[in-house]
Design an enzyme around this catalytic site. Structure first.
Site, PDB file in Angstrom:
ATOM      1  N   SER A   1      40.095  29.726  59.164  1.00  0.00           N
ATOM      2  CA  SER A   1      39.180  30.870  59.090  1.00  0.00           C
ATOM      3  C   SER A   1      38.918  31.419  60.491  1.00  0.00           C
ATOM      4  CB  SER A   1      37.849  30.444  58.467  1.00  0.00           C
ATOM      5  OG  SER A   1      37.944  30.433  57.068  1.00  0.00           O
TER       6      SER A   1
ATOM      7  N   LYS B   1      28.968  29.721  60.651  1.00  0.00           N
ATOM      8  CA  LYS B   1      30.207  29.782  59.865  1.00  0.00           C
ATOM      9  C   LYS B   1      30.182  28.664  58.847  1.00  0.00           C
ATOM     10  CE  LYS B   1      34.553  31.190  59.314  1.00  0.00           C
ATOM     11  NZ  LYS B   1      34.110  31.567  57.970  1.00  0.00           N
TER      12      LYS B   1
ATOM     13  N   LYS C   1      25.911  27.209  55.654  1.00  0.00           N
ATOM     14  CA  LYS C   1      26.410  27.070  54.281  1.00  0.00           C
ATOM     15  C   LYS C   1      25.572  27.983  53.399  1.00  0.00           C
ATOM     16  CE  LYS C   1      29.618  25.029  51.971  1.00  0.00           C
ATOM     17  NZ  LYS C   1      30.994  24.703  52.397  1.00  0.00           N
TER      18      LYS C   1
ATOM     19  N   ASN D   1      41.272  24.674  44.889  1.00  0.00           N
ATOM     20  CA  ASN D   1      41.991  25.096  46.093  1.00  0.00           C
ATOM     21  C   ASN D   1      42.427  23.912  46.964  1.00  0.00           C
ATOM     22  OD1 ASN D   1      41.360  25.867  49.241  1.00  0.00           O
ATOM     23  ND2 ASN D   1      42.671  27.344  48.212  1.00  0.00           N
TER      24      ASN D   1
ATOM     25  N   GLY E   1      34.817  30.910  51.389  1.00  0.00           N
ATOM     26  CA  GLY E   1      34.723  30.362  50.036  1.00  0.00           C
ATOM     27  C   GLY E   1      34.377  28.881  50.034  1.00  0.00           C
ATOM     28  N   ASP E   2      34.131  28.363  48.858  1.00  0.00           N
ATOM     29  CA  ASP E   2      33.921  26.930  48.618  1.00  0.00           C
ATOM     30  C   ASP E   2      34.046  26.777  47.101  1.00  0.00           C
ATOM     31  OD1 ASP E   2      32.908  24.313  50.049  1.00  0.00           O
ATOM     32  OD2 ASP E   2      31.708  24.412  48.236  1.00  0.00           O
TER      33      ASP E   2
ATOM     34  N   GLN F   1      28.758  20.839  58.322  1.00  0.00           N
ATOM     35  CA  GLN F   1      29.579  21.948  58.826  1.00  0.00           C
ATOM     36  C   GLN F   1      29.447  22.118  60.341  1.00  0.00           C
ATOM     37  OE1 GLN F   1      31.168  23.982  56.145  1.00  0.00           O
ATOM     38  NE2 GLN F   1      32.540  24.545  57.812  1.00  0.00           N
TER      39      GLN F   1
ATOM     40  N   LYS G   1      31.811  19.569  61.803  1.00  0.00           N
ATOM     41  CA  LYS G   1      33.194  19.922  61.448  1.00  0.00           C
ATOM     42  C   LYS G   1      33.674  21.067  62.335  1.00  0.00           C
ATOM     43  CE  LYS G   1      33.674  20.327  57.160  1.00  0.00           C
ATOM     44  NZ  LYS G   1      33.838  20.573  55.734  1.00  0.00           N
TER      45      LYS G   1
HETATM   46  P1  NDP Z   1      37.363  24.820  43.746  1.00  0.00           P
HETATM   47  O1  NDP Z   1      36.247  25.486  43.055  1.00  0.00           O
HETATM   48  O2  NDP Z   1      38.608  25.564  44.008  1.00  0.00           O
HETATM   49  O3  NDP Z   1      37.764  23.481  42.977  1.00  0.00           O
HETATM   50  C1  NDP Z   1      36.834  22.459  42.770  1.00  0.00           C
HETATM   51  C2  NDP Z   1      37.504  21.389  41.908  1.00  0.00           C
HETATM   52  O4  NDP Z   1      36.605  20.292  41.797  1.00  0.00           O
HETATM   53  C3  NDP Z   1      37.797  21.844  40.502  1.00  0.00           C
HETATM   54  O5  NDP Z   1      38.889  21.137  40.006  1.00  0.00           O
HETATM   55  C4  NDP Z   1      36.501  21.469  39.774  1.00  0.00           C
HETATM   56  O6  NDP Z   1      36.680  21.299  38.371  1.00  0.00           O
HETATM   57  C5  NDP Z   1      36.178  20.143  40.430  1.00  0.00           C
HETATM   58  N1  NDP Z   1      34.708  19.926  40.423  1.00  0.00           N
HETATM   59  C6  NDP Z   1      33.749  20.775  40.882  1.00  0.00           C
HETATM   60  N2  NDP Z   1      32.531  20.257  40.672  1.00  0.00           N
HETATM   61  C7  NDP Z   1      32.736  19.078  40.086  1.00  0.00           C
HETATM   62  C8  NDP Z   1      31.871  18.065  39.619  1.00  0.00           C
HETATM   63  N3  NDP Z   1      30.530  18.181  39.737  1.00  0.00           N
HETATM   64  N4  NDP Z   1      32.437  16.952  39.063  1.00  0.00           N
HETATM   65  C9  NDP Z   1      33.782  16.824  38.961  1.00  0.00           C
HETATM   66  N5  NDP Z   1      34.650  17.763  39.382  1.00  0.00           N
HETATM   67  C10 NDP Z   1      34.126  18.860  39.935  1.00  0.00           C
HETATM   68  O7  NDP Z   1      36.744  24.256  45.123  1.00  0.00           O
HETATM   69  P2  NDP Z   1      37.489  23.814  46.448  1.00  0.00           P
HETATM   70  O8  NDP Z   1      38.781  23.168  46.110  1.00  0.00           O
HETATM   71  O9  NDP Z   1      37.444  24.944  47.377  1.00  0.00           O
HETATM   72  O10 NDP Z   1      36.475  22.711  47.010  1.00  0.00           O
HETATM   73  C11 NDP Z   1      36.551  21.338  46.662  1.00  0.00           C
HETATM   74  C12 NDP Z   1      35.812  20.511  47.685  1.00  0.00           C
HETATM   75  O11 NDP Z   1      36.376  20.747  48.987  1.00  0.00           O
HETATM   76  C13 NDP Z   1      34.328  20.834  47.837  1.00  0.00           C
HETATM   77  O12 NDP Z   1      33.621  19.658  48.169  1.00  0.00           O
HETATM   78  C14 NDP Z   1      34.297  21.789  49.034  1.00  0.00           C
HETATM   79  O13 NDP Z   1      33.036  21.793  49.675  1.00  0.00           O
HETATM   80  C15 NDP Z   1      35.368  21.162  49.906  1.00  0.00           C
HETATM   81  N6  NDP Z   1      35.942  22.031  50.902  1.00  0.00           N
HETATM   82  C16 NDP Z   1      36.569  23.200  50.558  1.00  0.00           C
HETATM   83  C17 NDP Z   1      37.143  24.002  51.522  1.00  0.00           C
HETATM   84  C18 NDP Z   1      37.934  25.224  51.198  1.00  0.00           C
HETATM   85  O14 NDP Z   1      38.553  25.801  52.113  1.00  0.00           O
HETATM   86  N7  NDP Z   1      38.027  25.642  49.947  1.00  0.00           N
HETATM   87  C19 NDP Z   1      37.000  23.677  52.955  1.00  0.00           C
HETATM   88  C20 NDP Z   1      36.398  22.392  53.207  1.00  0.00           C
HETATM   89  C21 NDP Z   1      35.868  21.652  52.216  1.00  0.00           C
HETATM   90  P3  NDP Z   1      36.337  22.510  37.370  1.00  0.00           P
HETATM   91  O15 NDP Z   1      37.498  23.440  37.480  1.00  0.00           O
HETATM   92  O16 NDP Z   1      36.200  21.853  36.062  1.00  0.00           O
HETATM   93  O17 NDP Z   1      35.052  23.112  37.856  1.00  0.00           O
END
Ligand code: NDP
Length: 445
Positions: A377, A90, A126, A240, A165-166, A111, A114
């Protein structure tokens, strides 16, 4: 460091010298686990650590699709099925140009721990692709998702491997991926989570990682008789995790004054208008710089790193790996920040984590603090198996309960190993022991 732990880490460095994100995650984990191997020689005898750090299976594949101009495009797809010791694989799918084997392995390794911390029967994995959904039309994203699933579908399933998602994979992408999966596999089971509620998704899954982060941070604050009430918070990212961390922190009485995307950050001293952020990012897919067109009193600055120069009590890195380094950590501490909780995976560099800990800052590591997404999830999987939907309140209550329990496990493990308050060590040890005990039970294979 324990000699067994050190020798396994040395081997990894020799074998994968170019996988820097993977080595960074492995170093943090193995460093914490050193204490466990001192007390449990049976783990060394069964080669538990060598097996733990080596993925059970890694799949790399070609993804071919046609863009709107009719041109053939090729990307690489990945799925690292890291550990099924405690349940089906997962872990999320990430679509971002930076995706490579090192990033997939670091995320997969994290993961495992976690998922173990959630207390639920889910293994670690992943996946993703170097495809960039940014700037692509809906049709291009759909064609890519379908091409990606044409290979992935044969490796996943409700009891085998359940992606989610991620970064770059939100509700739209999950819809396209799941639609293609169910057609190819002729299976309507829960082979992907984060699905839309009309077709089997769970309420609160969208909010879960952000809300869970705040529930975890709140538990840390309570140990110092503190809360979110009246605090200034800075949140990096505007995806997100960041959006729903903002929502819950605000509900608990904090004022979020800064957020970012990969181009820059905004500061709004009156508190960020979250409805506007949701409209810009979730609906219109625009840049965060647009915010200041509506609120000219807010400030937009190019570049992301300097967001940590904005004065705050609580810092929540929610964008991506290694976005908060030692220089930023020093500025945060100097500006009076008292609590840092990781919404993103590995957003803080190893030297920055050490600096926070040396300066008595409450520090919540990602594998514990952002586990609310995967925990919900798993609740989605449970609802699918039951052919039932639970209410928003039921799922949210369960999420809060899980996050409090994760905090308790981290806290107790840290105390048991004489590191009270070190939730990095606590999370690594508590997560690892459940996996290690399962591996021991299975024998050597
Ligand atoms: P999203 O794609 O929804 O959002 C990512 C955000 O981070 C956007 O604002 C994006 O900006 C910014 N971003 C992405 N890459 C970079 C970069 N290289 N430098 C600066 N800013 C960056 O992703 P999530 O919110 O889902 O995920 C964010 C983090 O949380 C990740 O590390 C993910 O692995 C982790 N995570 C997510 C989970 C989930 O349920 N969604 C669960 C657990 C962990 P822009 O719009 O410009 O790309």
């Amino acid at each position: 460091m324990n000699t067994y732990a050190q020798s396994v880490l040395d081997q990894l460095k020799k074998r994968f010298p170019t996988q820097k994100e993977f080595l960074q995650a492995a170093t943090e984990i193995i460093d914490s686990l050193s204490l466990v191997f001192d007390r449990h020689p049976e783990y060394e005898k069964a080669g538990i650590l060598e097996r733990f750090v080596e993925p059970e299976r890694q799949i790399n594949f070609r993804v071919t699709w046609i863009d709107d101009a009719g041109k053939v495009q090729v990307n690489t797809g990945y799925r690292v099925q890291y550990s099924s010791a405690i349940g089906p694989y997962k872990g999320g799918l990430r679509f971002h140009p930076s995706v490579n084997n090192s990033i997939m392995k670091f995320l997969g390794l994290e993961q495992i721990l976690k998922n173990s911390l959630t207390g639920m029967p889910i293994g670690g994995a992943k996946g993703g692709s170097d495809f960039d959904p940014k700037g692509k039309s809906d049709n291009e994203v759909m064609r890519f998702c379908q091409a990606f699933m044409q290979e992935l579908y044969r490796h996943i399933g409700p009891d085998t491997d359940v992606p989610a998602g991620d970064i770059g994979v939100g509700a739209r992408e999950i819809g396209y991926l799941y639609g293609c999966y169910k057609k190819l596999a002729n299976n309507n089971g829960c082979a992907l989570t984060g699905r839309g509620v009309p077709y089997g998704g769970s309420l609160v899954r969208t909010e879960a990682t952000g809300y869970g982060l705040i529930y975890f941070a709140n538990e840390m604050l309570k140990t110092k008789n503190q809360s979110f009430e009246g605090k200034r918070a800075v949140i990096s990212g505007s995806g997100n995790v960041a959006i729903y961390a903002n929502e819950k922190a605000t509900q608990l009485g904090a004022k979020v004054v800064a957020m970012s995307d990969s181009d820059g950050y905004i500061v709004d001293e009156r508190g960020i208008d979250l409805d506007l952020i949701k409209k810009l990012k979730e609906v219109e897919r625009k840049r965060i710089s647009e915010y200041v067109k509506i609120y000219p009193n807010a400030v937009y600055k190019k570049g992301c790193k300097d967001i940590w120069t904005v004065k705050c009590d609580i810092a929540l890195p929610c964008a991506t790996q290694n976005e908060l380094n030692l220089d930023s950590a020093k500025i945060l501490v100097q500006n009076g920040c008292k609590c840092v909780a990781e919404g993103a995976n590995m957003p803080t560099t190893l030297d920055a984590i050490k600096y926070f800990q040396d300066n008595g800052i409450l520090f919540g590591p990602a594998k514990a603090a952002n586990a609310g997404g995967v925990a919900t999830s798993a609740l989605e999987m449970a609802q699918s198996s039951q052919r039932m939907y639970w209410s928003f309140e039921e799922v949210d209550k369960e999420l809060e309960h899980i996050m409090k329990n994760i905090f308790k496990m981290c806290d107790e493990a840290a105390k048991e190993y004489d590191c009270a308050g070190n939730y990095v060590i606590g999370a690594n040890i508590a997560g690892f022991k459940r996996v290690a005990e399962s591996m021991l039970a299975y024998g050597i294979y």
